[in-house]
Design a protein around this motif. Sequence first.
Motif, PDB file in Angstrom:
ATOM      1  N   LEU A  31       0.822  -1.206   0.000  1.00  0.00           N
ATOM      2  CA  LEU A  31       0.000   0.000   0.000  1.00  0.00           C
ATOM      3  C   LEU A  31       0.857   1.258   0.000  1.00  0.00           C
ATOM      4  N   GLN A  32       1.965   1.222   0.753  1.00  0.00           N
ATOM      5  CA  GLN A  32       2.876   2.367   0.800  1.00  0.00           C
ATOM      6  C   GLN A  32       3.464   2.642  -0.580  1.00  0.00           C
ATOM      7  N   GLU A  33       3.890   1.587  -1.250  1.00  0.00           N
ATOM      8  CA  GLU A  33       4.452   1.750  -2.590  1.00  0.00           C
ATOM      9  C   GLU A  33       3.378   2.223  -3.567  1.00  0.00           C
ATOM     10  N   THR A  34       2.161   1.701  -3.424  1.00  0.00           N
ATOM     11  CA  THR A  34       1.061   2.124  -4.296  1.00  0.00           C
ATOM     12  C   THR A  34       0.773   3.605  -4.134  1.00  0.00           C
ATOM     13  N   LEU A  35       0.679   4.064  -2.888  1.00  0.00           N
ATOM     14  CA  LEU A  35       0.358   5.466  -2.621  1.00  0.00           C
ATOM     15  C   LEU A  35       1.459   6.413  -3.089  1.00  0.00           C
ATOM     16  N   ARG A  39      -0.850   6.759  -9.996  1.00  0.00           N
ATOM     17  CA  ARG A  39      -1.595   7.952 -10.435  1.00  0.00           C
ATOM     18  C   ARG A  39      -3.080   7.644 -10.291  1.00  0.00           C
ATOM     19  N   PHE A  40      -3.778   8.446  -9.493  1.00  0.00           N
ATOM     20  CA  PHE A  40      -5.168   8.179  -9.144  1.00  0.00           C
ATOM     21  C   PHE A  40      -6.125   8.967 -10.040  1.00  0.00           C
ATOM     22  N   GLY A  41      -7.280   8.338 -10.306  1.00  0.00           N
ATOM     23  CA  GLY A  41      -8.369   9.023 -11.000  1.00  0.00           C
ATOM     24  C   GLY A  41      -8.109   9.284 -12.465  1.00  0.00           C
ATOM     25  N   SER A  42      -9.104   9.899 -13.110  1.00  0.00           N
ATOM     26  CA  SER A  42      -9.003  10.203 -14.538  1.00  0.00           C
ATOM     27  C   SER A  42      -7.989  11.299 -14.813  1.00  0.00           C
ATOM     28  N   ASP A  43      -7.718  12.138 -13.787  1.00  0.00           N
ATOM     29  CA  ASP A  43      -6.749  13.216 -13.977  1.00  0.00           C
ATOM     30  C   ASP A  43      -5.309  12.743 -13.787  1.00  0.00           C
ATOM     31  N   LEU A  53       0.308  10.211   5.812  1.00  0.00           N
ATOM     32  CA  LEU A  53       0.153   8.820   6.240  1.00  0.00           C
ATOM     33  C   LEU A  53       0.552   8.644   7.700  1.00  0.00           C
ATOM     34  N   ASN A  54       1.561   9.395   8.137  1.00  0.00           N
ATOM     35  CA  ASN A  54       1.994   9.278   9.526  1.00  0.00           C
ATOM     36  C   ASN A  54       0.940   9.804  10.495  1.00  0.00           C
ATOM     37  N   ASP A 246      -7.066   3.228   0.520  1.00  0.00           N
ATOM     38  CA  ASP A 246      -5.713   2.684   0.679  1.00  0.00           C
ATOM     39  C   ASP A 246      -5.057   3.205   1.961  1.00  0.00           C
ATOM     40  N   ILE A 247      -5.286   4.475   2.285  1.00  0.00           N
ATOM     41  CA  ILE A 247      -4.711   5.064   3.499  1.00  0.00           C
ATOM     42  C   ILE A 247      -5.294   4.396   4.746  1.00  0.00           C
ATOM     43  N   LEU A 248      -6.617   4.159   4.743  1.00  0.00           N
ATOM     44  CA  LEU A 248      -7.256   3.499   5.875  1.00  0.00           C
ATOM     45  C   LEU A 248      -6.692   2.090   6.070  1.00  0.00           C
TER      46      LEU A 248
END
Length: 332
Positions: A31-35, A39-43, A53-54, A246-248
């Motif tokens: 999850l850390q590597e993903t975040l 690139r999130f969303g259509s933008d 995150l901390n 993902d953060i949760l």
Amino acid sequence: MEAHGSGLRRVFVLAFCVAGIWSAYIYQGILQETLSTKRFGSDGKRFEHLSFLNLAQNVVCLIWSYIMIKLWSSRITGGAPWWTYWSAGITNTIGPAMGIEALKYISYPAQVLAKSSKMIPVMLMGTLVYGIKYTFPEYMCTFLVAGGVSTFALLKTSSKTISKLAHPNAPLGYGLCFLNLAFDGFTNATQDSISARYQKTSAWDIMLGMNLWGTIYNVIYMFGWPHGTGYHAIEFCRQHPEAAWDILLYCLCGAVGQNFIFLTISRFGSLANTTITTTRKFVSIVVSSVLSGNPLSSKQWGCVVMVFSGLSYQIYLKWRKLQKLQRKRKTT
């Protein structure tokens, strides 16, 4: 027969701890590597506010430890007051923030490898500041770890891996990791001092105190002014619910992982915990290499093996010292 059953129960509990630590922290690493790279969303925007995150981790672990204290802790008084953690809370806020910010500049395997070299600043400080003399095998462990990390850092990173990083900058990334280790060293020393002064302090008390101050400091830093990074992070999560989810999950993995670490230390000691967490780091690098589609080169794998050979040998030396100490106690 009873002893046999007790032995089986102990093996089962150890396997349960290994599975818990590995699953929680390996998934948290994913999850850390993903975040840090997705690139999130259509933008196609990146989540640039990794230090958030901390704060999220502090809040979840604060609530978790409070619940655990209410459910499981005995009513024994004499534990460390909450205010005693204020200084350790500062370094425990700055250190992890630097470690996670490093993911903007170096890959996740490189960050894990750099953060595995905790013995290097410890031995340097011990030699230069306190005049501690170490044995040749201990220096050999340090040489293997330092050599592996530095060679890994000097090897060329694949263009595919670099393209996923927000701001590729290896010197800055490794520098942040080693500063993270230095702050962690102060945090651990302060926690040990608190535990020595207040011997009735439980692991949950420490978890509560550290995360309380971490929450306070991070809230001030991220929301203390109108355009703080916390507001931008929340707005990003509002626009990209996938990142918020993902953060949760990242925070829950951290809380669950801490539970298993406390269980391991209480049942099997810190050496067993060190062994489990060290092997977990190696597995995290393997999993990251497979899932990210960015396999390490043979030379990079050689560096990884070099580092973890040094760490494994260090664990063996600690185990041998512990065995000698136990034999002395039996004879006396």
